[in-house]
Scaffold this active site. Sequence first.
Site, PDB file in Angstrom:
ATOM      1  N   SER A 137       0.847  -1.197   0.000  1.00 35.38           N
ATOM      2  CA  SER A 137       0.000   0.000   0.000  1.00 35.38           C
ATOM      3  C   SER A 137       0.878   1.240   0.000  1.00 35.38           C
ATOM      4  CB  SER A 137      -0.865   0.029   1.266  1.00 35.38           C
ATOM      5  OG  SER A 137      -1.503   1.279   1.404  1.00 35.38           O
ATOM      6  N   TYR A 150      -0.877  -1.248  10.439  1.00 34.61           N
ATOM      7  CA  TYR A 150      -1.136  -1.416   8.999  1.00 34.61           C
ATOM      8  C   TYR A 150       0.038  -0.867   8.184  1.00 34.61           C
ATOM      9  CZ  TYR A 150      -3.582  -1.231   4.494  1.00 34.61           C
ATOM     10  OH  TYR A 150      -3.944  -1.408   3.171  1.00 34.61           O
TER      11      TYR A 150
HETATM   12  N1  LIG Z   1      -8.870  -0.510  -0.655  1.00 33.99           N
HETATM   13  C1  LIG Z   1      -7.804   0.259  -0.548  1.00 33.99           C
HETATM   14  O1  LIG Z   1      -7.920   1.497  -0.569  1.00 33.99           O
HETATM   15  C2  LIG Z   1      -6.432  -0.336  -0.412  1.00 33.99           C
HETATM   16  C3  LIG Z   1      -5.348   0.544  -0.489  1.00 33.99           C
HETATM   17  C4  LIG Z   1      -4.072   0.025  -0.385  1.00 33.99           C
HETATM   18  C5  LIG Z   1      -3.880  -1.321  -0.217  1.00 33.99           C
HETATM   19  N2  LIG Z   1      -4.953  -2.154  -0.147  1.00 33.99           N
HETATM   20  C6  LIG Z   1      -4.695  -3.577   0.042  1.00 33.99           C
HETATM   21  O2  LIG Z   1      -5.361  -4.304  -0.980  1.00 33.99           O
HETATM   22  C7  LIG Z   1      -5.642  -5.618  -0.504  1.00 33.99           C
HETATM   23  C8  LIG Z   1      -7.098  -5.929  -0.771  1.00 33.99           C
HETATM   24  O3  LIG Z   1      -7.889  -5.070   0.018  1.00 33.99           O
HETATM   25  P1  LIG Z   1      -9.372  -4.605  -0.381  1.00 33.99           P
HETATM   26  O4  LIG Z   1      -9.402  -3.142  -0.297  1.00 33.99           O
HETATM   27  O5  LIG Z   1      -9.796  -5.300  -1.598  1.00 33.99           O
HETATM   28  O6  LIG Z   1     -10.149  -5.118   0.920  1.00 33.99           O
HETATM   29  P2  LIG Z   1     -11.354  -6.125   1.110  1.00 33.99           P
HETATM   30  O7  LIG Z   1     -12.425  -5.902   0.112  1.00 33.99           O
HETATM   31  O8  LIG Z   1     -11.680  -6.058   2.568  1.00 33.99           O
HETATM   32  O9  LIG Z   1     -10.701  -7.542   0.784  1.00 33.99           O
HETATM   33  C9  LIG Z   1      -9.789  -8.158   1.635  1.00 33.99           C
HETATM   34  C10 LIG Z   1      -9.635  -9.586   1.181  1.00 33.99           C
HETATM   35  O10 LIG Z   1      -8.691 -10.230   2.051  1.00 33.99           O
HETATM   36  C11 LIG Z   1      -9.242 -11.442   2.478  1.00 33.99           C
HETATM   37  N3  LIG Z   1      -8.746 -11.817   3.803  1.00 33.99           N
HETATM   38  C12 LIG Z   1      -8.734 -11.083   4.946  1.00 33.99           C
HETATM   39  N4  LIG Z   1      -8.250 -11.814   5.961  1.00 33.99           N
HETATM   40  C13 LIG Z   1      -7.931 -13.044   5.444  1.00 33.99           C
HETATM   41  C14 LIG Z   1      -7.397 -14.228   5.982  1.00 33.99           C
HETATM   42  N5  LIG Z   1      -7.071 -14.335   7.271  1.00 33.99           N
HETATM   43  N6  LIG Z   1      -7.225 -15.296   5.155  1.00 33.99           N
HETATM   44  C15 LIG Z   1      -7.551 -15.207   3.854  1.00 33.99           C
HETATM   45  N7  LIG Z   1      -8.050 -14.110   3.274  1.00 33.99           N
HETATM   46  C16 LIG Z   1      -8.242 -13.038   4.069  1.00 33.99           C
HETATM   47  C17 LIG Z   1     -10.755 -11.232   2.509  1.00 33.99           C
HETATM   48  O11 LIG Z   1     -11.414 -12.470   2.327  1.00 33.99           O
HETATM   49  P3  LIG Z   1     -12.199 -13.287   3.476  1.00 33.99           P
HETATM   50  O12 LIG Z   1     -12.729 -12.296   4.451  1.00 33.99           O
HETATM   51  O13 LIG Z   1     -13.265 -14.020   2.701  1.00 33.99           O
HETATM   52  O14 LIG Z   1     -11.182 -14.211   4.046  1.00 33.99           O
HETATM   53  C18 LIG Z   1     -10.934 -10.372   1.258  1.00 33.99           C
HETATM   54  O15 LIG Z   1     -11.072 -11.176   0.123  1.00 33.99           O
HETATM   55  C19 LIG Z   1      -5.253  -5.631   0.965  1.00 33.99           C
HETATM   56  O16 LIG Z   1      -3.963  -6.199   1.126  1.00 33.99           O
HETATM   57  C20 LIG Z   1      -5.220  -4.154   1.328  1.00 33.99           C
HETATM   58  O17 LIG Z   1      -4.395  -3.885   2.429  1.00 33.99           O
HETATM   59  C21 LIG Z   1      -6.232  -1.690  -0.235  1.00 33.99           C
END
Ligand SMILES: NC(=O)c1ccc[n+]([C@@H]2O[C@H](COP(=O)([O-])OP(=O)(O)OC[C@H]3O[C@@H](n4cnc5c(N)ncnc54)[C@H](OP(=O)(O)O)[C@@H]3O)[C@@H](O)[C@H]2O)c1
Length: 259
Positions: A137, A150
């Site tokens: 991120s 984080y």
């Molecule tokens: N959205 C943003 O603005 C943003 C910005 C920078 C970086 N990111 C990064 O992008 C990635 C995806 O995030 P997102 O925004 O798409 O969030 P999200 O919609 O909350 O998705 C998170 C995903 O991670 C999975 N997950 C969480 N805990 C887990 C575990 N213990 N085992 C297996 N899977 C797990 C969840 O699946 P289950 O709950 O079904 O397990 C879900 O599919 C993350 O690494 C996040 O830090 C996001």
Amino acid sequence: MRAIITGASSGIGLALARELGKRGYDLALLARRVELLDELARGLHERGTRAVAYACDVTDASFVTDAVRRAEKELGGAFDLAVANAGVSIPGHASKFNIAEAEQTIRVNVLGVMYLYDAVIPSMIERKSGRFAGVASIAGLRGLPTAGPYSASKAAVQAFLESARIELAPYNVGVTIVNPGFVATPMTEKNRFRMPFLMEADEAAVVIADGLERGERVIEFPKPMSFLMRLVRYVPDAVYERMMVPYARRRRDEEKVKS
Ligand SMILES: NC(=O)c1ccc[n+]([C@@H]2O[C@H](COP(=O)([O-])OP(=O)(O)OC[C@H]3O[C@@H](n4cnc5c(N)ncnc54)[C@H](OP(=O)(O)O)[C@@H]3O)[C@@H](O)[C@H]2O)c1
């Protein structure tokens, strides 16, 4: 071509699975909520993509290895692309540090990446081909207030993958760090503040897939957010602290109101 994605049940992972499916990849989808993965896999099948789904908690190394081996068998070979995308973000204030939440953040965001790495890299090295991508991120570029664990987890992923990239180059194995800014997903929908340059998950998936195809070392977006954070990296600590005080105070005030 075969790709594996963790955290494919929602947000960026789900959008990226659809995008890679369009680009001809057979897919292995991992997350804990397998019913969401099954629904995604059905939709992908309808559009002609081969996809297999496994319930997998990425904080357990044996679950990850097991899911990778089963997926390789089912899809007929080792992975050309692995995307460690699963992540959690639990906001909190340093004055009310919650060790259980911090542990969970490190387990998912750091160890989860390493477990997938451990399961797929030996075969990539042996075949002298493949790419490993970790979703870190922009928050890993400096310590952001109200996001200490984080930010720390994402900085750890960036450093780990940067080292790996150098060491794996002689084996023709590529390593990509993905640094998104704000993307509209279930993770960010709880944010009550204005998120600058907020991007849709589908748009983010296209940027990531394009970058992966080009073999980029770092895929950082949206561009204005990336530029801003790269600039902020060079701001002296004392100035950075002063700039960020209002953000740290806001969360503490919110918590005071709640308690
Ligand atoms: N959205 C943003 O603005 C943003 C910005 C920078 C970086 N990111 C990064 O992008 C990635 C995806 O995030 P997102 O925004 O798409 O969030 P999200 O919609 O909350 O998705 C998170 C995903 O991670 C999975 N997950 C969480 N805990 C887990 C575990 N213990 N085992 C297996 N899977 C797990 C969840 O699946 P289950 O709950 O079904 O397990 C879900 O599919 C993350 O690494 C996040 O830090 C996001």
